[in-house]
Design a protein around this motif. Structure first.
Motif, mmCIF file in Angstrom:
data_model
loop_
_atom_site.group_PDB
_atom_site.id
_atom_site.type_symbol
_atom_site.label_atom_id
_atom_site.label_comp_id
_atom_site.label_asym_id
_atom_site.label_seq_id
_atom_site.Cartn_x
_atom_site.Cartn_y
_atom_site.Cartn_z
ATOM 1 N N ALA A 294 -3.815 1.560 4.257
ATOM 2 C CA ALA A 294 -5.235 1.246 4.101
ATOM 3 C C ALA A 294 -5.587 -0.123 4.688
ATOM 4 O O ALA A 294 -4.785 -1.068 4.627
ATOM 5 N N CYS B 113 -2.741 -3.538 -4.744
ATOM 6 C CA CYS B 113 -2.736 -4.363 -3.534
ATOM 7 C C CYS B 113 -4.114 -4.601 -2.950
ATOM 8 O O CYS B 113 -4.229 -5.069 -1.819
ATOM 9 N N ILE B 114 -5.170 -4.288 -3.721
ATOM 10 C CA ILE B 114 -6.531 -4.620 -3.300
ATOM 11 C C ILE B 114 -6.929 -5.894 -4.037
ATOM 12 O O ILE B 114 -6.968 -5.915 -5.269
ATOM 13 N N CYS C 107 -6.094 1.201 -7.864
ATOM 14 C CA CYS C 107 -5.154 1.186 -6.737
ATOM 15 C C CYS C 107 -3.712 1.256 -7.251
ATOM 16 O O CYS C 107 -3.259 0.351 -7.951
ATOM 17 N N PRO C 108 -2.975 2.307 -6.907
ATOM 18 C CA PRO C 108 -1.600 2.443 -7.405
ATOM 19 C C PRO C 108 -0.673 1.319 -6.937
ATOM 20 O O PRO C 108 0.292 0.990 -7.626
ATOM 21 N N GLY C 109 -0.962 0.763 -5.775
ATOM 22 C CA GLY C 109 -0.119 -0.306 -5.264
ATOM 23 C C GLY C 109 -0.507 -1.682 -5.781
ATOM 24 O O GLY C 109 0.165 -2.674 -5.486
ATOM 25 N N CYS D 173 -8.546 4.477 -2.392
ATOM 26 C CA CYS D 173 -9.585 3.494 -2.061
ATOM 27 C C CYS D 173 -10.596 4.077 -1.076
ATOM 28 O O CYS D 173 -11.805 3.891 -1.235
ATOM 29 N N CYS E 24 0.837 -1.208 0.000
ATOM 30 C CA CYS E 24 0.000 0.000 0.000
ATOM 31 C C CYS E 24 0.869 1.254 0.000
ATOM 32 O O CYS E 24 1.789 1.388 0.806
ATOM 33 N N THR E 25 0.542 2.204 -0.905
ATOM 34 C CA THR E 25 1.296 3.457 -0.992
ATOM 35 C C THR E 25 0.719 4.532 -0.080
ATOM 36 O O THR E 25 1.330 5.593 0.078
ATOM 37 N N GLY E 26 -0.470 4.289 0.440
ATOM 38 C CA GLY E 26 -1.085 5.244 1.358
ATOM 39 C C GLY E 26 -1.671 6.476 0.710
ATOM 40 O O GLY E 26 -1.924 7.474 1.387
ATOM 41 N N ASP E 27 -1.921 6.431 -0.590
ATOM 42 C CA ASP E 27 -2.469 7.597 -1.286
ATOM 43 C C ASP E 27 -3.922 7.887 -0.930
ATOM 44 O O ASP E 27 -4.391 9.010 -1.085
ATOM 45 N N GLY E 28 -4.641 6.871 -0.478
ATOM 46 C CA GLY E 28 -6.008 7.077 -0.015
ATOM 47 C C GLY E 28 -7.088 7.011 -1.077
ATOM 48 O O GLY E 28 -8.248 7.304 -0.808
HETATM 49 S S1 SF4 Z 1 -5.683 2.717 -3.242
HETATM 50 FE FE1 SF4 Z 1 -4.294 0.977 -2.873
HETATM 51 S S2 SF4 Z 1 -2.286 1.883 -2.524
HETATM 52 FE FE2 SF4 Z 1 -3.816 3.504 -2.302
HETATM 53 S S3 SF4 Z 1 -4.283 3.604 -0.101
HETATM 54 FE FE3 SF4 Z 1 -5.782 2.222 -1.050
HETATM 55 S S4 SF4 Z 1 -4.899 0.159 -0.873
HETATM 56 FE FE4 SF4 Z 1 -3.250 1.638 -0.514
#
Ligand code: SF4
Length: 76
Positions: free
Chosen positions: A31, A71-72, A67-69, A16, A10-14
């Motif tokens: 996240a 990871c969802i 999701c940029p990571g 999601c 997760c990159t934490g961009d928010g």
């Molecule tokens: S969109 Fe993906 S990378 Fe960004 S906060 Fe949510 S889970 Fe993390």
């Protein structure tokens, strides 16, 4: 369908949380998913997989696609 997040990626961009705030939330820049009753699943990873309410499926799919990571994870 169920959803979980790999917090290690997760990159934490928010994004999601912006897209589906009923299912995703950030804590300390990472996240996590929330259960249908709104309870955050801070253990994280695949052990924190939660069911996706039918009415939220489209927004959760959007969040996963964007999701940029990447990871969802959504599982049938
Ligand atoms: S969109 Fe993906 S990378 Fe960004 S906060 Fe949510 S889970 Fe993390």
């Amino acid at each position: 369908m169920d959803v979980w997040i790999d917090q290690d990626l997760c990159t934490g961009d928010g994004l999601c949380e912006e897209t589906a705030p009923a299912v995703f939330m950030l804590r300390d820049g990472i996240a996590y998913v929330k259960a249908p009753n709104g309870a955050p699943q801070f253990a994280g990873g695949s052990t924190s997989m939660v069911p996706i309410p039918d009415q939220l499926l489209d927004s959760v799919l959007d969040a996963a696609e964007n999701c940029p990571g990447e990871c969802i994870f959504i599982e049938a």
